[in-house]
Design an enzyme around this catalytic site. Sequence first.
Site, PDB file in Angstrom:
ATOM      1  N   ASP A  33     -52.942 -31.199  -4.537  1.00  0.00           N
ATOM      2  CA  ASP A  33     -53.774 -30.880  -3.410  1.00  0.00           C
ATOM      3  C   ASP A  33     -54.909 -31.699  -3.467  1.00  0.00           C
ATOM      4  O   ASP A  33     -55.204 -32.376  -2.240  1.00  0.00           O
ATOM      5  CB  ASP A  33     -54.003 -29.407  -3.691  1.00  0.00           C
ATOM      6  N   ASP A  37     -57.978 -37.176 -13.588  1.00  0.00           N
ATOM      7  CA  ASP A  37     -59.304 -37.596 -13.418  1.00  0.00           C
ATOM      8  C   ASP A  37     -59.466 -39.157 -12.909  1.00  0.00           C
ATOM      9  O   ASP A  37     -59.897 -39.749 -12.083  1.00  0.00           O
ATOM     10  CB  ASP A  37     -60.552 -36.893 -14.141  1.00  0.00           C
ATOM     11  N   ASP A  63     -55.598 -35.167  -0.584  1.00  0.00           N
ATOM     12  CA  ASP A  63     -56.671 -35.291   0.411  1.00  0.00           C
ATOM     13  C   ASP A  63     -57.491 -36.801   0.334  1.00  0.00           C
ATOM     14  O   ASP A  63     -57.829 -37.425   1.215  1.00  0.00           O
ATOM     15  CB  ASP A  63     -57.711 -34.090   0.009  1.00  0.00           C
ATOM     16  N   LYS A  99     -53.244 -33.550 -16.904  1.00  0.00           N
ATOM     17  CA  LYS A  99     -54.660 -33.342 -17.884  1.00  0.00           C
ATOM     18  C   LYS A  99     -53.949 -33.001 -19.416  1.00  0.00           C
ATOM     19  O   LYS A  99     -54.265 -31.816 -19.854  1.00  0.00           O
ATOM     20  CB  LYS A  99     -55.520 -32.601 -17.657  1.00  0.00           C
ATOM     21  N   TYR A 137     -51.410 -21.997  -8.223  1.00  0.00           N
ATOM     22  CA  TYR A 137     -51.323 -21.610  -6.976  1.00  0.00           C
ATOM     23  C   TYR A 137     -50.668 -19.988  -7.062  1.00  0.00           C
ATOM     24  O   TYR A 137     -50.795 -19.047  -6.175  1.00  0.00           O
ATOM     25  CB  TYR A 137     -50.657 -22.293  -5.966  1.00  0.00           C
TER      26      TYR A 137
HETATM   27  C1  IPM Z   1     -52.731 -28.007   1.717  1.00  0.00           C
HETATM   28  C2  IPM Z   1     -53.642 -26.930   1.861  1.00  0.00           C
HETATM   29  C3  IPM Z   1     -53.112 -25.828   1.464  1.00  0.00           C
HETATM   30  C4  IPM Z   1     -52.977 -25.930   0.189  1.00  0.00           C
HETATM   31  C5  IPM Z   1     -53.977 -24.639   1.894  1.00  0.00           C
HETATM   32  C6  IPM Z   1     -54.063 -24.295   3.393  1.00  0.00           C
HETATM   33  C7  IPM Z   1     -53.232 -23.253   1.232  1.00  0.00           C
HETATM   34  O1  IPM Z   1     -54.984 -27.503   1.487  1.00  0.00           O
HETATM   35  O2  IPM Z   1     -51.665 -28.009   2.450  1.00  0.00           O
HETATM   36  O3  IPM Z   1     -52.877 -29.088   1.252  1.00  0.00           O
HETATM   37  O4  IPM Z   1     -53.934 -25.899  -0.563  1.00  0.00           O
HETATM   38  O5  IPM Z   1     -51.965 -26.090  -0.401  1.00  0.00           O
HETATM   39 MG    MG Z   2     -54.797 -29.270   0.602  1.00  0.00          MG
END
Ligand code: IPM
Ligand code: MG
Length: 372
Positions: free
Chosen positions: A251, A227, A255, A194, A143
């Site tokens: 990240d 993975d 999700d 990884k 990042y």
């Molecule tokens: C998160 C989001 C952020 C990230 C974006 C909005 C920059 O996806 O907080 O997970 O990638 O960290």
């Molecule tokens: Mg995110």
Amino acid sequence: MPANKKLLILPGDGVGPEVMREVRRLIDWMGRRHIATFDIAEDLVGGASIDARGVPIDDATMEKARDADAILFGSVGGPKWDSVGFDLRPELAILRLRKELDLFANLRPAVVLDPLVDASTLKPDVVRGLNLMIVRESTGGIYFGEPRGVEILPSGEKRGFDTESYTTGEIERVARVGFELARKRQNRVTSVEKANVMQSGLFWRQTVTALQQREFPDVELSHMYADNCAMQLVRAPKQFDVIVTSNIFGDLLSDLASMLTGSLGMLPSATLGAVQPSGKRHALYEPIHGSAPDIAGKGIANPLAQILSFAMLLRYSFEMNDEAAMIEQACSNVLGSGLRTADIMAKGTAKVGTSVMGEAILREMDKLNAAG
Ligand code: IPM
Ligand code: MG
């Protein structure tokens, strides 16, 4: 009841302001019931700030963030700002806050509440009782790594590149947060990278291993490739207690983990800095869902992730554990009573909008407060 808890509220874009409104009602409720008061400032971030001030977050807002005891963040971004350019995009607001306040430990719990066990796309048996915590590094890795950019090669072809990079110190401090959390939970940490492909991944594994031997021999440590971890999270998520991982893998995996619980609309997160010599610790709390522009302004967004983020704020920044637990209980009870926003709708439940859900939480808080 001292009113010295400095709270900065940054609703942002999309559904951010709508779901934040329900938190404001909860805060007002806490004041009315003499449970707590806060010294509140509110400001613009993301697209809202771009529209008003030309930047995703300005220096004055950053200053307020530095000064606050805790920051409650909504969400940023939307198609309206898709063409503002990479250096101005709304997402830079959250990235700048994380980086400049050194908020390196992003705690993303995935908890399946019993009333929602059917909201998951996975079989109830796979997710019932799930309670895992992803500790995502959030100020380093690809990042922020240098060099990054797009260059023109001698051949005339272009090349885009980013850099994954972690120092010993960056790995150790986030791993420490994971180990310490594990001690208060099931005492198990899975470190995810990884190491089979990436040099920085192998270094991550070695660094976490050495730290565990040195400082946390009582905590069980295992390692997993990212993975495989994605696959295991879907196959048998209850095998995990605390997952510690890099910015980019965290990240992705958070999700993924969020959907085990049925909806992104349910999950809060905390992003913590180091405890400073003064005892102060920068901390930001945000739902892990984004700005959801497709449903923004319709009054149908689920406010629970934002409300639960506020509960995390009370717990981690102000040690208000009882109040945090009361809010979490209220959310669970309201779901148990059969109310659902559209994202978690199920057969035999009643669909309600954002504000009705918020009101139901307050009614439940009144009940719990009277009982407790
Ligand atoms: C998160 C989001 C952020 C990230 C974006 C909005 C920059 O996806 O907080 O997970 O990638 O960290
Ligand atoms: Mg995110």
